[in-house]
Design a protein around this motif. Structure first.
Motif, PDB file in Angstrom:
ATOM      1  N   CYS A  88       0.839  -1.206   0.000  1.00 13.40           N
ATOM      2  CA  CYS A  88       0.000   0.000   0.000  1.00 13.40           C
ATOM      3  C   CYS A  88       0.876   1.258   0.000  1.00 13.40           C
ATOM      4  N   SER A  89       1.931   1.234   0.809  1.00 15.55           N
ATOM      5  CA  SER A  89       2.831   2.392   0.864  1.00 15.55           C
ATOM      6  C   SER A  89       3.501   2.597  -0.489  1.00 15.55           C
ATOM      7  N   ILE A  97       2.348   1.784  -3.363  1.00 14.90           N
ATOM      8  CA  ILE A  97       1.379   2.287  -4.352  1.00 14.90           C
ATOM      9  C   ILE A  97       1.316   3.814  -4.289  1.00 14.90           C
ATOM     10  N   SER A  98       1.244   4.366  -3.040  1.00 23.87           N
ATOM     11  CA  SER A  98       1.170   5.829  -2.917  1.00 23.87           C
ATOM     12  C   SER A  98       2.463   6.480  -3.406  1.00 23.87           C
TER      13      SER A  98
END
Lengths: 94, 289
Positions: B8-9, B11-12
């Motif tokens: 998730c990190s 992706i950002s």
């Protein structure tokens, strides 16, 4: 001697008065948020309240579509098109 | 689980780099054009994209000036009002008052920006500004006030969090020394929460600079290099919106690439503000046990 006099704190009642005046100023400024919100809601409902009806809320076909806008307004900017549309809502200066 | 969080990190992170890459790549198309001079772009005082090809001028200063003018007006309203409201909520307000004010601010924060833009042209300009005279139907002041209203809940919320994070022992110590509530607020609480308050200000500043819908509706669409807040003006975001919609700007043309060049400048400005915010936060940060 003069220096010592300068360092004397302001009288307690004056300090308390300043504090209460500041609290009133804070309260008035804070209540501006409420004023803004109420004004915004009144302004919106005064302009668009007449359009709110059961038919408006349940209608499944929108007649004021893009081709309608293009037909009446041509290809112009968002602000220009609003300038043309707004008089219908009573904003006479646009 | 750790892998999922890491993913998730990433992706950002990838999104951010993707945006930067897209801006740089597309802006290159603008700056590599023979008629574009980089120094003229940064220092030019005329932006005439709607003219015929030979007469087009790409000096970004009118757009930057429009953006800064509206941001200045917005901050003039939002900063003092937001800070005073935060002080009131944190130091003075009773539970009952808080239960009224907080929801009002939350509703204000949730109002769509398009509604605020409409409020600016249908109420702020004709009712508040028209009586003063000299204001154009679409003007910087009206847009600035609306953007200020937009930033108010943001500043209030963040500044209040910073003020409430100040340990109670500091306040009690000051009260024990005989300080009044005003003295405790001004001399103890505000300095202790300074880093958080400055961060709130800079975040609101970035929000005002990047605001699009309000300025696209209320500020007008003519880029002018002036200090007059009564006149029409166009911001960088306003220009991007209007040009993207325009049929006269075709993909691959200089006008098209100019959108990305302006977006890149906007990105650099907001990035610098974030960077300054981080530096200030680190410099003035107070750690309490």
């Amino acid at each position: 001697m003069t220096k010592q006099t300068d360092l004397q704190p302001a009288p307690a009642d004056r300090r308390k008065r300043f504090s209460s005046v500041f609290s009133i100023i804070c309260m008035l400024v804070s209540s501006l948020a409420i004023v803004v919100l109420v004004t915004l809601l009144i302004s919106i409902f005064a302009k668009g309240g007449n359009f709110l009806s059961l038919e408006f809320l349940t209608c499944i076909r929108r007649t004021t579509n893009r081709s309608w806008n293009r037909h009446f307004l041509g290809r112009i900017s968002a602000s220009q098109s609003l300038a043309k549309v707004l008089p219908r809502f009573g904003a006479t200066e646009h | 689980m750790v892998t999922l969080l890491l993913g998730c990190s990433l992706i950002s992170l990838a999104t951010t780099f993707g945006i930067i890459f897209m801006l740089v790549f597309e802006s290159y198309g603008f700056f590599s054009a023979p008629e574009i001079n980089f120094s003229d772009f940064l220092t030019g005082t005329e932006w005439t994209i709607g003219q015929s090809v030979g007469e087009q001028k790409y000096g970004i200063l009118p757009l930057v000036s429009g953006t800064l003018r509206i941001t200045f007006i917005a901050m003039l309203i939002a900063l003092p009002m937001g800070l005073i409201t935060a002080v009131y909520l944190s130091e003075y307000a009773s539970k009952r008052t808080r239960s009224i004010l907080k929801p009002v601010l939350e509703i204000l924060a949730g109002i769509p920006t398009v509604v605020l833009g409409f409020f600016a042209i249908s109420f702020i300009t004709p009712v508040l500004l028209k009586p003063w005279g000299g204001f154009a139907p679409f003007n910087a002041t009206s847009a600035g006030i609306a953007v200020g209203i937009l930033c108010l809940p943001l500043i209030t919320s963040l500044a209040e969090d910073a003020l409430r994070a100040v340990p109670r022992s500091l306040r009690e110590g000051a009260y024990g020394l005989g300080a009044t509530r005003l003295e405790v607020t001004v001399k103890v609480v505000l300095p202790a929460a300074l880093s958080g308050i400055i961060s709130a200000f800079l975040l609101a500043l970035s929000r005002a600079i990047g605001e699009t819908m309000v300025v696209a509706l209320a500020a007008g669409s003519s880029p002018t290099l002036t200090l007059d807040p009564r006149g029409t003006s166009q911001t960088m975001t306003g220009f991007i919106v209007e040009t993207f919609k325009s049929e006269s700007v075709v993909p691959g043309s200089i006008g098209y690439y100019s959108i990305y060049a302006v977006a890149a400048v906007l990105f650099v400005i907001t990035f610098l503000l974030t960077l300054i915010g981080q530096i200030i936060r680190m410099k003035y940060r107070e750690v309490y046990e």
